[in-house]
Design a protein around this motif. Structure first.
Motif, mmCIF file in Angstrom:
data_model
loop_
_atom_site.group_PDB
_atom_site.id
_atom_site.type_symbol
_atom_site.label_atom_id
_atom_site.label_comp_id
_atom_site.label_asym_id
_atom_site.label_seq_id
_atom_site.Cartn_x
_atom_site.Cartn_y
_atom_site.Cartn_z
ATOM 1 N N ALA A 117 14.002 44.878 9.847
ATOM 2 C CA ALA A 117 13.677 43.692 10.640
ATOM 3 C C ALA A 117 12.368 43.059 10.164
ATOM 4 O O ALA A 117 12.178 41.843 10.263
ATOM 5 N N LYS A 118 11.478 43.871 9.612
ATOM 6 C CA LYS A 118 10.197 43.365 9.115
ATOM 7 C C LYS A 118 10.384 42.440 7.927
ATOM 8 O O LYS A 118 9.501 41.628 7.612
ATOM 9 N N THR A 119 11.542 42.575 7.249
ATOM 10 C CA THR A 119 11.839 41.698 6.110
ATOM 11 C C THR A 119 12.752 40.555 6.524
ATOM 12 O O THR A 119 13.191 39.772 5.681
ATOM 13 N N GLY A 120 13.080 40.471 7.828
ATOM 14 C CA GLY A 120 13.949 39.423 8.322
ATOM 15 C C GLY A 120 15.421 39.748 8.200
ATOM 16 O O GLY A 120 16.267 38.866 8.405
ATOM 17 N N THR A 121 15.735 40.994 7.889
ATOM 18 C CA THR A 121 17.126 41.405 7.701
ATOM 19 C C THR A 121 17.708 41.965 8.990
ATOM 20 O O THR A 121 17.082 42.801 9.649
ATOM 21 N N LYS A 122 18.900 41.518 9.332
ATOM 22 C CA LYS A 122 19.594 42.028 10.504
ATOM 23 C C LYS A 122 20.399 43.272 10.112
ATOM 24 O O LYS A 122 20.983 43.332 9.031
ATOM 25 N N THR A 123 20.427 44.255 11.011
ATOM 26 C CA THR A 123 21.207 45.471 10.786
ATOM 27 C C THR A 123 22.247 45.588 11.886
ATOM 28 O O THR A 123 21.913 45.618 13.075
ATOM 29 N N LEU A 124 23.494 45.636 11.491
ATOM 30 C CA LEU A 124 24.599 45.758 12.444
ATOM 31 C C LEU A 124 25.145 47.183 12.358
ATOM 32 O O LEU A 124 25.644 47.603 11.314
ATOM 33 N N VAL A 125 25.033 47.913 13.446
ATOM 34 C CA VAL A 125 25.522 49.293 13.492
ATOM 35 C C VAL A 125 26.943 49.289 14.032
ATOM 36 O O VAL A 125 27.191 48.849 15.158
ATOM 37 N N MET A 126 27.865 49.763 13.222
ATOM 38 C CA MET A 126 29.263 49.876 13.610
ATOM 39 C C MET A 126 29.615 51.357 13.636
ATOM 40 O O MET A 126 29.965 51.938 12.601
ATOM 41 N N PRO A 127 29.514 52.019 14.783
ATOM 42 C CA PRO A 127 29.736 53.469 14.859
ATOM 43 C C PRO A 127 31.147 53.849 14.430
ATOM 44 O O PRO A 127 32.085 53.045 14.511
ATOM 45 N N ASP A 128 31.291 55.075 13.958
ATOM 46 C CA ASP A 128 32.614 55.560 13.601
ATOM 47 C C ASP A 128 33.527 55.446 14.808
ATOM 48 O O ASP A 128 33.197 55.918 15.900
ATOM 49 N N ALA A 129 34.673 54.805 14.618
ATOM 50 C CA ALA A 129 35.616 54.611 15.720
ATOM 51 C C ALA A 129 36.154 55.954 16.196
ATOM 52 O O ALA A 129 36.444 56.837 15.396
ATOM 53 N N LYS A 130 36.291 56.089 17.505
ATOM 54 C CA LYS A 130 36.832 57.322 18.080
ATOM 55 C C LYS A 130 38.296 57.166 18.460
ATOM 56 O O LYS A 130 38.965 58.154 18.755
ATOM 57 N N THR A 131 38.779 55.931 18.488
ATOM 58 C CA THR A 131 40.177 55.669 18.815
ATOM 59 C C THR A 131 40.683 54.541 17.924
ATOM 60 O O THR A 131 39.894 53.793 17.316
ATOM 61 N N LEU A 132 41.985 54.388 17.871
ATOM 62 C CA LEU A 132 42.559 53.278 17.127
ATOM 63 C C LEU A 132 42.119 51.945 17.721
ATOM 64 O O LEU A 132 41.816 51.002 16.984
ATOM 65 N N ASP A 133 42.063 51.852 19.044
ATOM 66 C CA ASP A 133 41.638 50.609 19.679
ATOM 67 C C ASP A 133 40.218 50.237 19.267
ATOM 68 O O ASP A 133 39.909 49.060 19.046
ATOM 69 N N GLU A 134 39.347 51.234 19.154
ATOM 70 C CA GLU A 134 37.977 50.964 18.720
ATOM 71 C C GLU A 134 37.968 50.466 17.281
ATOM 72 O O GLU A 134 37.182 49.581 16.925
ATOM 73 N N ALA A 135 38.828 51.025 16.439
ATOM 74 C CA ALA A 135 38.907 50.574 15.061
ATOM 75 C C ALA A 135 39.345 49.115 14.998
ATOM 76 O O ALA A 135 38.753 48.298 14.288
ATOM 77 N N TYR A 136 40.373 48.780 15.762
ATOM 78 C CA TYR A 136 40.848 47.390 15.782
ATOM 79 C C TYR A 136 39.740 46.452 16.250
ATOM 80 O O TYR A 136 39.563 45.357 15.701
ATOM 81 N N ASP A 137 38.991 46.881 17.257
ATOM 82 C CA ASP A 137 37.914 46.048 17.782
ATOM 83 C C ASP A 137 36.827 45.846 16.720
ATOM 84 O O ASP A 137 36.264 44.745 16.613
#
Length: 305
Positions: A123-143
């Motif tokens: 963030a100090k360099t102006g970069t955004k970090t998007l955390v996409m956790p490992d999906a625990k279900t198929l529905d989470e993967a689709y989302d």
């Protein structure tokens, strides 16, 4: 996520708990002209369509390319080995180096976790970090397909990818002949008998076929869903099927399994129902889950005859 260090893989998966080829169809789709920014996903607001993306997640890397966002990706971590055209680097997803990542001048970094303060450092360099956790279900993967689409300016493609993947998985499961009797299975992550219960992503994929997971025991949530079994427990359970997710990393196959002490007595071994899986596909929540579902369907069909 590495497949060369199985035990480390299991530990990381536990922490993350605290394919028709839809990707081809999505990547050929026209750019989403309706995408608008800024876009807020969780706590992260992305001000404009990112043009320099660094992916520190093999699953996210596969999904980004499936969405058609490949041209926006300038670097991927050392374990992102698919697709072949991804810009591979020596960047580590396990111990990310903010300075090394910043050298690629990203405007968006996608990671599966942030346990080292990566987002704050970038963030100090102006970069955004998007955390996409490992999906625990198929529905989470689709989302997550949809969310990555929104984050990269490919919302329509993300929604299409999610719909197509869901439809493919549902169709394969529905078309798989039901076994004449209930079947049990042992899912192997490595040669020290780490496995995955029905509370995990892979466990829930297999559960779609009505199989009984011997790793569940009395508590499918034990060890974050990744318990270490014993040879004695596996032999006593005598599973009808054995799935091997340690073929590429550890050279396991039906022959090596049958040669283990006492394992030649297992029903799965005697009836030829030991099924090797592609380690990477079996450990990721990417659109290639369709290929995994297809492989499980073939195994269930064979064993259920």
């Amino acid at each position: 996520m590495t497949r060369r260090f199985p035990l480390l893989l299991v530990l990381l998966l536990v922490l993350s708990a605290c394919a028709s080829h839809p990707q081809d169809e999505a990547s050929n789709a026209a750019p989403d002209t309706e995408a608008s920014f800024p876009v807020t996903i969780g706590q992260v607001t992305i001000p404009a369509r990112p043009t320099r993306i660094v992916s520190l997640s093999p699953s996210a890397t596969e999904t980004l390319f499936a969405l058609g966002a490949g041209p926006q990706v300038v670097a991927v971590d050392s374990q992102s080995d698919y697709p072949a055209q991804a810009p591979h680097t020596s960047l580590s997803a396990l111990s990310p180096d903010p300075e090394a990542i910043a050298s690629y001048r990203p405007d968006l970094v996608v990671a599966s976790a942030d346990t080292t303060g990566l987002a704050a450092a970038l963030a100090k360099t102006g970069t955004k970090t998007l955390v996409m956790p490992d999906a625990k279900t198929l529905d989470e993967a689709y989302d997550e397909f949809v969310q990555l689409g929104r984050a990269t300016g490919h919302q329509a493609e993300g929604e299409s990818l999610a719909r197509q993947t869901r439809a493919d998985v549902d169709r394969i499961v529905a078309d798989t002949p039901k076994p004449v009797r209930p079947l049990s299975f042992y899912y192997e992550l490595d040669q020290t008998y780490y496995s995955a219960t029905s509370k995990t992503f892979i466990g829930q994929v297999l559960a779609r076929f009505g199989l009984t997971n011997i790793a569940d025991g009395n508590d499918p949530s034990i060890s974050g869903g990744y318990p270490q079994l014993s040879a004695e427990r596996i032999l006593q359970a005598d599973p009808d099927l054995v799935f091997l997710a340690d073929t590429r990393c550890c050279g396991q196959n039906a022959q090596t399994v049958g040669a283990r002490p006492g394992w030649n007595t297992l029903t799965a071994v005697k009836e030829g129902h030991v099924f090797p899986l592609d380690d990477d596909i079996a450990s990721r929540w990417s659109p290639r889950v369709v290929e995994l579902v297809r492989a499980v369907s073939a195994a269930v069909t064979d064993a259920g005859k």
